[in-house]
Design a protein around this motif. Structure first.
Motif, PDB file in Angstrom:
ATOM      1  N   THR A  79       0.817  -1.217   0.000  1.00 36.50           N
ATOM      2  CA  THR A  79       0.000   0.000   0.000  1.00 36.50           C
ATOM      3  C   THR A  79       0.847   1.262   0.000  1.00 36.50           C
ATOM      4  N   PRO A  89      -0.436   2.887  -3.664  1.00 35.81           N
ATOM      5  CA  PRO A  89      -1.687   2.942  -2.906  1.00 35.81           C
ATOM      6  C   PRO A  89      -2.931   3.110  -3.761  1.00 35.81           C
ATOM      7  N   GLY A 122      -4.216   1.191  -5.912  1.00 36.94           N
ATOM      8  CA  GLY A 122      -4.967  -0.012  -6.213  1.00 36.94           C
ATOM      9  C   GLY A 122      -5.000  -0.304  -7.694  1.00 36.94           C
ATOM     10  N   ASP A 176      -4.926   8.552  -2.378  1.00 35.93           N
ATOM     11  CA  ASP A 176      -4.728   8.231  -3.794  1.00 35.93           C
ATOM     12  C   ASP A 176      -4.391   9.455  -4.641  1.00 35.93           C
ATOM     13  N   HIS A 232      -1.741   2.892   7.169  1.00 28.59           N
ATOM     14  CA  HIS A 232      -2.067   2.122   5.969  1.00 28.59           C
ATOM     15  C   HIS A 232      -3.523   2.273   5.617  1.00 28.59           C
ATOM     16  N   ARG A 280      -7.920  -0.877   1.526  1.00 25.11           N
ATOM     17  CA  ARG A 280      -8.411  -0.870   0.146  1.00 25.11           C
ATOM     18  C   ARG A 280      -9.785  -1.505   0.070  1.00 25.11           C
TER      19      ARG A 280
END
Length: 445
Positions: free
Chosen positions: A194, A198, A200, A341, A440, A443
């Motif tokens: 992550t 991060p 995704g 993000d 962290h 997600r």
């Protein structure tokens, strides 16, 4: 996440930070010796200034692009690639020195590449920090990261000693060794997925959309945009002082005294970084920025009262002590309030906006001090009978007067930061980017 995981993340951050600090010290040494070589080879202040500008402008222009890369690619890869790219010009200069082929234009190119790589580096580290460090420790982490600025200010003393001991090529080889240490640390330290990417698996938008994403986010949160504008003004004040302090000192002291006073200033900033690293900064970070900018304005004003090396040494240390606190608090607010993000793109855009004032200060401050306030504060000048009673009359007092105006500007900026409604309520009006203190993000599937 339990305490062992948190401690592990902070240990990883510490290893990567120390390696980056060593690399920053090496780069500072190289920048100093190359600047000295440019000036000694040409006897041209303009050539020296162009090397400085080449080490500044690319970083301003490339900020938004750096943010895109940081948000879209593996951050370990970004750091390793930019470290290797930054080392190539240094390696080439070592070769050119050995073959007696070094020219000033080589330094322009090397400085530009180094500035671009440095922007990628800074944006990446700033985006990774809140993913490794709990919110309550972000002020400490950002304070420690600014130790590299202190080493840059103190670099001339160490670089001068090394130049005598190992020569210009030896200093550059030391820089290359620090690059190798930084890359090795990044290869060895295991970082959570992550932290490295991060975003995704979301589909990346177009380049044009990505370029303006940071600006749109700041526009949508005018409190954050106001904070960026404060940083821009602060950078203008700092750049103005930075370009004028050395000529001011040399107007009444020798080069040896200049070196000692620069060391005192660097020590002040180093102490400020350590204090910020232990303390973490005030609970109200925006209010703390305002308070320490006010203290900095007083310290900057003290530079101007009379030509006294002890006074300037104390004032420089006090002024530079405040910088890590102001910068660490501002960075922690951004890292806390911006969605994870988007953090790279927002920080990249903020970097470009924040540093855009620096070349303006470089281009304005010295000519104004030399051609406007300088003559006005010579004996019989237009300001000799008024402001001359405060800053003195004669050589270098025009520079002192510009620094006086700079101190007033910093005091005004502190007042705006403390009392502007959007800035005063920033930390309570905007929600944090994560609800808990875990570094962290969780997600979604």
């Amino acid at each position: 996440m339990g305490p062992p995981q948190a401690r592990g993340d902070m240990l990883r951050f510490a290893v990567v930070w120390i390696a980056s600090l060593l690399s920053g010290v090496g780069s500072s040494l190289t920048g100093f010796v190359l600047g000295v070589w440019a000036y000694q080879s040409t006897d041209s202040p303009t050539q020296f200034a162009l090397v400085m500008l080449c080490g500044l402008l690319p970083g301003i222009l490339i900020g938004p692009f750096a943010g895109i890369v940081v948000d879209r690619f593996n951050r370990r890869t970004v750091l390793i690639v930019t470290d290797c790219l930054a080392a190539l010009p240094t390696l080439a200069i070592v070769f050119l020195i050995q073959t007696d082929g070094l020219a000033v234009w080589h330094l322009y190119l090397a400085s530009a590449i180094g500035a671009a790589c440095s922007t990628f580096h800074a944006t990446t580290y700033q985006a990774m920090t809140p993913l490794l460090i709990p919110k309550r420790h972000l002020g400490r982490a950002n304070g420690l990261m600014q130790i590299s600025w202190a080493t840059q200010i103190a670099a001339p003393v160490l670089a001068g000693t090394l130049m005598v001991a190992v020569g210009m090529s030896g200093v550059l080889v030391i820089d290359l060794a620090t690059f190798a240490v930084a890359v090795l640390a990044l290869l060895v330290v295991r970082l959570p997925a992550t932290v490295l990417r991060p975003s995704g698996t979301a589909e990346a938008p177009t380049l044009r959309t990505d370029l303006v994403a940071g600006w749109r986010h700041l526009r949508a949160k005018p409190q954050l945009l106001g904070l960026v504008y404060v940083q821009t003004g602060f950078n203008f004040v700092f750049a103005t002082a930075g370009v004028l302090i050395q000529p001011l000192i040399l107007s009444f002291a020798t080069a040896d005294v200049l070196g000692l006073l620069m060391l005192a200033g660097g020590a002040g900033m180093f102490c400020g970084s350590l204090v910020m690293g232990v303390w973490g900064g005030p609970r109200g970070r925006v209010r703390g920025m305002a308070v320490f900018m006010g203290v900095g304005s007083v310290a900057l004003f003290l530079h101007t009262l009379w030509p006294s090396p002890p006074l300037v040494g104390v004032a420089a240390a006090a002024f530079l002590f405040t910088l890590p606190v102001v910068g660490g608090c501002a960075q922690a607010v951004m890292q806390t309030k911006v969605e994870r993000d988007l953090l790279g793109r927002v920080l990249g855009t903020a970097h470009s906006l924040g540093t855009a004032a620096t070349p303006v200060a470089y281009l304005l401050a010295a000519p104004v001090a030399e051609f406007v306030t300088g003559p006005l504060l010579m004996p019989g000048g237009g300001l000799a009978g008024s402001f001359g009673a405060l800053v003195g009359v004669g050589e270098g007092r025009g520079i002192a007067f510009v620094l006086l105006l700079d101190a007033v500007l910093l005091a005004a900026l502190a007042a705006v930061t403390a009392f502007a409604p959007r800035l005063r309520t920033l930390e309570t009006a905007l929600p944090d980017s994560v609800a808990d203190d875990s570094p962290h993000p969780v997600r979604s599937s």
